[in-house]
Design an enzyme around this catalytic site. Structure first.
Site, short mmCIF file in Angstrom:
data_model
loop_
_atom_site.label_atom_id
_atom_site.label_comp_id
_atom_site.label_asym_id
_atom_site.label_seq_id
_atom_site.Cartn_x
_atom_site.Cartn_y
_atom_site.Cartn_z
N HIS A 30 52.40 -23.55 26.18
CA HIS A 30 51.13 -23.18 25.54
C HIS A 30 51.36 -22.79 24.08
O HIS A 30 50.60 -23.17 23.20
CB HIS A 30 50.49 -21.97 26.26
N LYS A 54 41.20 -21.24 40.85
CA LYS A 54 42.44 -20.48 40.72
C LYS A 54 42.24 -19.00 40.98
O LYS A 54 41.25 -18.43 40.56
CB LYS A 54 43.03 -20.67 39.31
N ARG A 104 50.75 -33.08 28.91
CA ARG A 104 52.17 -33.09 29.20
C ARG A 104 52.62 -34.43 29.72
O ARG A 104 53.59 -34.99 29.29
CB ARG A 104 52.51 -31.99 30.23
N SER A 142 52.20 -22.92 34.49
CA SER A 142 52.22 -21.50 34.85
C SER A 142 52.58 -21.34 36.33
O SER A 142 53.34 -20.44 36.70
CB SER A 142 50.86 -20.86 34.56
N1 COA Z 1 52.54 -26.02 28.71
C1 COA Z 1 52.69 -25.50 29.93
N2 COA Z 1 51.74 -25.54 30.87
C2 COA Z 1 50.61 -26.16 30.54
C3 COA Z 1 50.38 -26.73 29.31
C4 COA Z 1 51.41 -26.65 28.35
N3 COA Z 1 51.29 -27.16 27.15
N4 COA Z 1 49.16 -27.26 29.29
C5 COA Z 1 48.63 -27.03 30.48
N5 COA Z 1 49.52 -26.37 31.24
C6 COA Z 1 49.38 -25.95 32.63
C7 COA Z 1 48.75 -24.62 32.75
O1 COA Z 1 49.75 -23.60 32.76
C8 COA Z 1 48.06 -24.74 34.06
O2 COA Z 1 49.02 -24.53 35.06
P1 COA Z 1 48.58 -23.95 36.46
O3 COA Z 1 47.66 -24.97 37.08
O4 COA Z 1 49.87 -23.84 37.14
O5 COA Z 1 47.89 -22.64 36.20
C9 COA Z 1 47.65 -26.21 34.11
O6 COA Z 1 48.52 -26.87 33.25
C10 COA Z 1 46.29 -26.53 33.57
O7 COA Z 1 45.57 -25.42 33.47
P2 COA Z 1 44.90 -24.84 32.16
O8 COA Z 1 45.29 -25.49 30.91
O9 COA Z 1 45.08 -23.36 32.22
O10 COA Z 1 43.52 -25.26 32.40
P3 COA Z 1 42.72 -25.02 33.66
O11 COA Z 1 42.63 -26.34 34.33
O12 COA Z 1 43.14 -23.88 34.47
O13 COA Z 1 41.41 -24.57 32.95
C11 COA Z 1 39.30 -24.67 32.07
C12 COA Z 1 40.36 -25.39 32.83
C13 COA Z 1 39.39 -23.16 32.20
C14 COA Z 1 39.42 -25.04 30.62
C15 COA Z 1 37.99 -25.16 32.68
O14 COA Z 1 37.94 -24.76 34.03
C16 COA Z 1 36.78 -24.63 31.96
O15 COA Z 1 36.41 -25.18 30.95
N6 COA Z 1 36.17 -23.56 32.48
C17 COA Z 1 35.00 -22.95 31.84
C18 COA Z 1 33.72 -23.32 32.56
C19 COA Z 1 33.24 -24.67 32.11
O16 COA Z 1 32.85 -24.89 30.99
N7 COA Z 1 33.24 -25.59 33.07
C20 COA Z 1 32.74 -26.92 32.85
C21 COA Z 1 33.84 -27.84 32.44
S1 COA Z 1 33.18 -29.45 32.23
#
Ligand code: COA
Length: 173
Positions: A30, A54, A104, A142
């Site tokens: 991140h 989550k 990634r 994560s």
């Molecule tokens: N390095 C390491 N890990 C990474 C990474 C990087 N560069 N990029 C992504 N990841 C990992 C994260 O750690 C996470 O791991 P996990 O699943 O083990 O927790 C995973 O990849 C992706 O998760 P993250 O980037 O945290 O996104 P998410 O999928 O949890 O979140 C939101 C998505 C929160 C952005 C989305 O749910 C959202 O927009 N919510 C708000 C409500 C909304 O608007 N909804 C409508 C969407 S259309």
């Protein structure tokens, strides 16, 4: 008035991006994306958003603190905030022109593509920008870090030191 004026005005506006995620906890991957983002934008708002599928290990305040601790008090270009409701509405309200998402591997693409198109459908004025994670971080997430730490694995170097310490504390008790 010159016809170029609106373009010039656009250019002088601060370029703000929101980097959303669950950040449970923040990883070096991140941080790599944030560093890359800072070369393109004037300010990045790290937005801790809710992913309904989550169940985070760390409370929201702990996640915020861990992210803030990665940046010195002088780093005014990075703000950490909580996002409630729709992400694009939040971005629009904050005057952000873009959402940053890190990629990634090809496996990230389907979900990211869907998310970006849905976000664009809701709010056309906020673009999604994809940045490639540094090669060293393409295999981490994560969850995998928490899983390794939970079983006593060494996650040093994959998360900042203070996060490593928090994970150790959490799984020792
Ligand atoms: N390095 C390491 N890990 C990474 C990474 C990087 N560069 N990029 C992504 N990841 C990992 C994260 O750690 C996470 O791991 P996990 O699943 O083990 O927790 C995973 O990849 C992706 O998760 P993250 O980037 O945290 O996104 P998410 O999928 O949890 O979140 C939101 C998505 C929160 C952005 C989305 O749910 C959202 O927009 N919510 C708000 C409500 C909304 O608007 N909804 C409508 C969407 S259309």
């Amino acid at each position: 008035m010159s016809s170029y004026e609106p373009l010039v005005r656009e250019k002088t506006k601060a370029r703000i991006a929101v980097y959303p995620g669950t950040f449970d906890p923040i990883t070096m991957g991140h941080l790599d994306i944030i560093q890359r983002g800072l070369t393109l934008f004037d300010k990045i708002i790290v937005g801790i958003a809710k992913n309904p599928s989550k169940q985070p290990l760390f409370e929201l305040e702990e996640r915020k603190e861990m992210i803030r601790a990665c940046f010195g008090p002088d780093e005014e270009r990075v703000e950490v905030d909580e996002v409630s409701g729709l992400l694009v509405d939040y971005a629009y309200r904050r005057g952000a022109m873009a959402l940053i998402r890190g990629l990634r591997a090809v496996s990230d693409f389907d979900y990211e593509f869907q998310l970006a198109l849905m976000n664009r459908r809701i709010e056309r004025e906020v673009e999604t920008v994809f940045l490639m994670t540094g090669f060293r971080w393409i295999y981490i997430s994560s969850s995998i870090i928490k899983d390794a730490a939970r079983h006593g694995g060494d996650v040093g170097g994959l998360v900042p030191d203070h996060v490593c310490e928090r994970l150790r504390e959490r799984f020792m008790t």
